[in-house]
Enzyme design. Structure first.
Site, PDB file in Angstrom:
ATOM      1  N   LYS A 157      -2.656  -2.037  14.801  1.00 53.34           N
ATOM      2  CA  LYS A 157      -2.222  -1.169  13.709  1.00 53.34           C
ATOM      3  C   LYS A 157      -3.280  -0.116  13.403  1.00 53.34           C
ATOM      4  O   LYS A 157      -4.482  -0.362  13.552  1.00 53.34           O
ATOM      5  CB  LYS A 157      -1.973  -1.985  12.427  1.00 53.34           C
ATOM      6  CG  LYS A 157      -0.784  -2.911  12.472  1.00 53.34           C
ATOM      7  CD  LYS A 157      -0.594  -3.571  11.119  1.00 53.34           C
ATOM      8  CE  LYS A 157       0.658  -4.418  11.068  1.00 53.34           C
ATOM      9  NZ  LYS A 157       0.847  -5.033   9.729  1.00 53.34           N
ATOM     10  N   GLY A 164       4.804   3.278  11.124  1.00 58.38           N
ATOM     11  CA  GLY A 164       4.907   2.720  12.461  1.00 58.38           C
ATOM     12  C   GLY A 164       4.042   3.396  13.500  1.00 58.38           C
ATOM     13  O   GLY A 164       3.964   2.936  14.639  1.00 58.38           O
ATOM     14  N   GLU A 199      -3.968  -7.610  14.484  1.00 62.88           N
ATOM     15  CA  GLU A 199      -3.467  -8.604  13.536  1.00 62.88           C
ATOM     16  C   GLU A 199      -2.588  -9.618  14.257  1.00 62.88           C
ATOM     17  O   GLU A 199      -1.888  -9.280  15.221  1.00 62.88           O
ATOM     18  CB  GLU A 199      -2.652  -7.871  12.470  1.00 62.88           C
ATOM     19  CG  GLU A 199      -2.174  -8.703  11.300  1.00 62.88           C
ATOM     20  CD  GLU A 199      -1.448  -7.825  10.290  1.00 62.88           C
ATOM     21  OE1 GLU A 199      -2.028  -7.546   9.229  1.00 62.88           O
ATOM     22  OE2 GLU A 199      -0.307  -7.389  10.573  1.00 62.88           O
ATOM     23  N   LYS A 236      12.217   1.629   9.855  1.00 59.82           N
ATOM     24  CA  LYS A 236      13.300   0.977   9.118  1.00 59.82           C
ATOM     25  C   LYS A 236      14.630   1.681   9.387  1.00 59.82           C
ATOM     26  O   LYS A 236      14.693   2.904   9.448  1.00 59.82           O
ATOM     27  CB  LYS A 236      12.973   0.983   7.626  1.00 59.82           C
ATOM     28  CG  LYS A 236      11.680   0.243   7.298  1.00 59.82           C
ATOM     29  CD  LYS A 236      11.203   0.547   5.898  1.00 59.82           C
ATOM     30  CE  LYS A 236       9.841  -0.076   5.636  1.00 59.82           C
ATOM     31  NZ  LYS A 236       9.266   0.338   4.342  1.00 59.82           N
ATOM     32  N   GLU A 288       0.390  -3.958   3.334  1.00 63.00           N
ATOM     33  CA  GLU A 288      -0.219  -2.681   2.983  1.00 63.00           C
ATOM     34  C   GLU A 288       0.355  -2.175   1.673  1.00 63.00           C
ATOM     35  O   GLU A 288       1.348  -2.691   1.151  1.00 63.00           O
ATOM     36  CB  GLU A 288       0.028  -1.645   4.080  1.00 63.00           C
ATOM     37  CG  GLU A 288       1.495  -1.328   4.314  1.00 63.00           C
ATOM     38  CD  GLU A 288       1.695  -0.298   5.414  1.00 63.00           C
ATOM     39  OE1 GLU A 288       1.126   0.798   5.289  1.00 63.00           O
ATOM     40  OE2 GLU A 288       2.439  -0.578   6.374  1.00 63.00           O
ATOM     41  N   ARG A 292       2.831   6.184  -2.408  1.00 66.15           N
ATOM     42  CA  ARG A 292       3.752   7.314  -2.514  1.00 66.15           C
ATOM     43  C   ARG A 292       5.144   6.780  -2.797  1.00 66.15           C
ATOM     44  O   ARG A 292       5.352   5.559  -2.832  1.00 66.15           O
ATOM     45  CB  ARG A 292       3.782   8.070  -1.189  1.00 66.15           C
ATOM     46  CG  ARG A 292       4.069   7.152   0.001  1.00 66.15           C
ATOM     47  CD  ARG A 292       4.246   7.877   1.305  1.00 66.15           C
ATOM     48  NE  ARG A 292       4.238   7.010   2.454  1.00 66.15           N
ATOM     49  CZ  ARG A 292       5.248   6.277   2.877  1.00 66.15           C
ATOM     50  NH1 ARG A 292       6.387   6.283   2.203  1.00 66.15           N
ATOM     51  NH2 ARG A 292       5.152   5.527   3.954  1.00 66.15           N
TER      52      ARG A 292
END
Length: 456
Positions: A157, A164, A199, A236, A288, A292
Site C-alpha cells: 500500500k 487504490g 500489510e 468501490k 485509514e 475529505r
C-alpha cells in the site's frame, strides 16, 4: 463568513458542492481544465475559470493555479472535493498563507490522519486494532524476510493518498519486490510521496467505514457506517448503509474507534474512518482515515437527512455540530457507480460523446451526476459518470428500488457498466447477505456474462 467559494474539482462532486453552496447562499467559482470548459459545473457555477490544459497534473493538481484563481476571483474559501488536492497539506497550507478558508480539516489532521503510516501509529496509541504490517528495509533480502514473516498473501500500500493507487496483492517473494517497486513509482506520481508499506492481507474481509463530523475543537459525532466491500482492484463499485450482519457490539466498537480518532485529531469537517472486518475471526482492524468527503457519502445522507457537504461549509465557518443523540438512521440505502467503462473488455475506459442521458426518477431515488446529452466524456480523468442511490425501509426494499431505478437509466454514445450494476443488485448471493472484498472479482465476475447494450 464564506461569501464566494472556489470549487477545486470536476465532475459530479463539483456539481454536488455547487448545489450545497447554492443552498447556503454562497456564490461559486468553478475551476476547469481546457477539457472541462463546457462541463456542467462550469455552466452551474456563478463563474468558471480555466486554469490549465486537459492534463490533471497541470490543472486540478496545480496548487498555485488553484489558489491564484481563488484570489483573482475574490473567493473567501476553497472546497477541494475528493481526489486531486483534497488530502494534500500543500493546498491547506496555501489557503492559510493567503487568508482563504480551506473547507476541510487542519494541516495537522491532514498530516497525521491522511498519512496511512502516521494514522496507524495514532490508532495503535488509542488501543484501536491495526493489522500487522512492515515497511520496506534498505535491502531486498531484509525486506523479503520482514514481509514473509507476516505470512502470504500480503498487500502493498501507498502511505499517502488512497483510491487504490499503489496497492497490489502479492503471493510470492518475487511478486512482493516487483509490487514494492511499482507501488513506489505509482505513489510518487499520484501523491508526490513514494513511501509504501506491506500489510497482511485478510482473505475474508469486509470493508466497513464510519462517517464522522468534527468541529475542530474536539467535538466529534458519527453518522453510522457503510459497507463498501463490493470492489474491483480496490475501487468501490457498490456501497450501502448501514452495514448488514454486524454484531451490535462490533458496530458500537467501530463507531467508538472512529470518534476517538476524530477527537484525538481535533478533526474539522467531514471525514471517514475505514476498517477491515475479519469475517472468519469476528474482529476488526483500522485501515485509514479519509480526510475529505467520500464518493459514497449520499447513502449516509439518505439515512440521516444530514447534508454532509452543507455541514462541511457550516463547520468550516465555525458552525455547531449536531448532537449525537439527535442523529437517527432510518432504513437502508444502496449506491451504485455508473462509469464509462466496458466490463466485457477488462473495464476498458470508453470516452466519447453522450448522445442520450435519462436519469431515473422517484421519491426514494437520487442521482448525482454531471451528465447531459452532448457531454463529451474526456479520456484524462476518472470514469465516474453518475451515482445512483436508492433507499428503502429494509435492505431488500433498497435493492429492489435500486434494480427498478437502473432499468430506467438511458445512456447512449459511450459504453458503460450499467448492465453489470443491474446484475449486481439482483444477484441472489449479494442481496441475501453481506459479501467480502474478494467476492466481486473471485465469485461474481468469472461467471458474469455481459448483456448487449445500445451505446451508439
Amino acid at each position: 463568513m464564506i461569501n464566494r467559494l472556489l470549487v477545486a474539482n470536476r465532475g459530479e462532486i463539483a456539481v454536488r458542492i455547487i448545489r450545497a453552496a447554492f443552498d447556503e447562499g454562497i456564490e461559486t467559482v468553478a475551476v476547469t481544465s481546457q477539457a472541462d470548459r463546457d462541463s456542467l459545473p462550469a455552466k452551474l457555477a456563478d463563474r468558471a475559470v480555466v486554469i490549465g490544459p486537459a492534463s490533471a497534473g497541470r490543472s486540478y493538481l496545480d496548487v498555485t493555479a488553484v489558489v491564484s484563481a481563488a484570489l483573482a476571483t475574490g473567493c473567501d474559501a476553497i472546497h477541494p472535493g475528493y481526489g486531486f488536492l483534497s488530502e494534500q497539506p500543500a493546498l491547506a497550507n496555501a489557503c492559510a498563507e493567503n487568508d482563504l478558508v480551506f473547507v476541510g480539516p487542519s494541516v495537522d489532521s491532514l498530516v497525521r490522519g491522511g498519512d496511512k503510516t502516521a494514522s496507524r501509529e495514532l490508532a495503535k496509541s488509542l488501543g484501536i486494532p491495526v493489522s500487522e504490517a512492515v515497511e520496506p528495509a534498505a535491502d531486498q533480502t531484509s525486506t523479503v524476510e520482514l514481509a514473509a514473516a507476516l505470512g502470504y498473501p500480503l498487500i502493498v500500500k501507498a502511505a499517502a493518498g488512497g483510491g487504490g493507487r499503489g496497492m497490489t496483492l502479492v503471493h510470492t517473494d518475487d511478486e512482493l519486490l516487483a509490487a514494492i517497486e511499482r507501488g513506489t513509482r505509482e505513489a510518487q506520481e499520484a501523491f508526490g510521496d513514494g513511501r509504501v508499506f506491506v500489510e497482511r492481507f485478510v482473505t475474508s474481509g469486509r470493508h466497513v467505514e464510519v462517517q464522522i463530523l468534527g468541529d475542530g475543537r474536539g467535538g466529534v459525532v458519527h453518522l453510522g457506517e457503510r459497507d463498501c466491500s463490493v470492489q474491483r482492484r480496490y475501487q468501490k463499485v457498490v456501497e450501502e448503509a448501514p452495514a448488514s450482519g454486524l454484531p451490535g457490539g462490533l458496530r458500537t466498537r467501530l463507531h467508538e474507534s472512529a470518534v476517538a480518532l476524530g477527537r484525538e485529531l481535533r478533526y474539522l469537517g467531514a471525514g471517514t474512518v475505514e476498517f477491515l472486518v475479519d469475517v472468519e475471526r469476528g474482529s476488526y482492524f483500522f485501515l485509514e482515515i479519509n480526510t475529505r468527503v467520500q464518493v459514497e457519502h449520499p447513502v449516509t445522507e439518505m439515512l440521516t437527512g444530514i447534508d454532509i457537504v452543507r455541514a462541511q461549509l457550516r463547520l468550516a465557518q465555525g458552525g455547531p455540530l449536531p448532537a449525537q443523540a439527535d442523529i437517527e438512521l432510518t432504513g437502508h440505502a444502496v449506491e451504485v457507480r455508473l462509469t464509462s467503462e466496458d466490463p466485457s473488455r477488462s473495464f476498458l475506459p470508453t470516452p466519447g460523446r453522450v448522445t442520450e442521458w435519462v436519469a431515473p426518477q422517484g421519491s426514494d431515488v437520487r442521482v448525482d451526476t454531471h451528465l447531459f446529452p452532448g457531454y463529451v466524456v474526456p479520456p484524462y480523468y476518472d470514469s465516474l459518470l453518475a451515482k445512483i442511490i436508492a433507499r428503502g425501509a429494509t435492505r431488500e426494499e433498497a435493492f429492489a428500488t435500486s434494480a427498478r431505478a437502473l432499468r430506467h437509466v438511458r445512456v447512449k454514445g459511450v459504453q458503460t457498466n450499467l448492465g453489470l450494476l443491474a446484475d449486481l443488485v439482483t444477484d441472489p448471493d449479494f442481496t441475501a447477505g453481506p459479501v467480502t472484498t474478494r467476492w466481486l472479482e473471485t465469485a461474481f465476475m468469472p461467471s458474469w456474462k455481459p448483456r448487449e447494450e445500445p451505446h451508439g
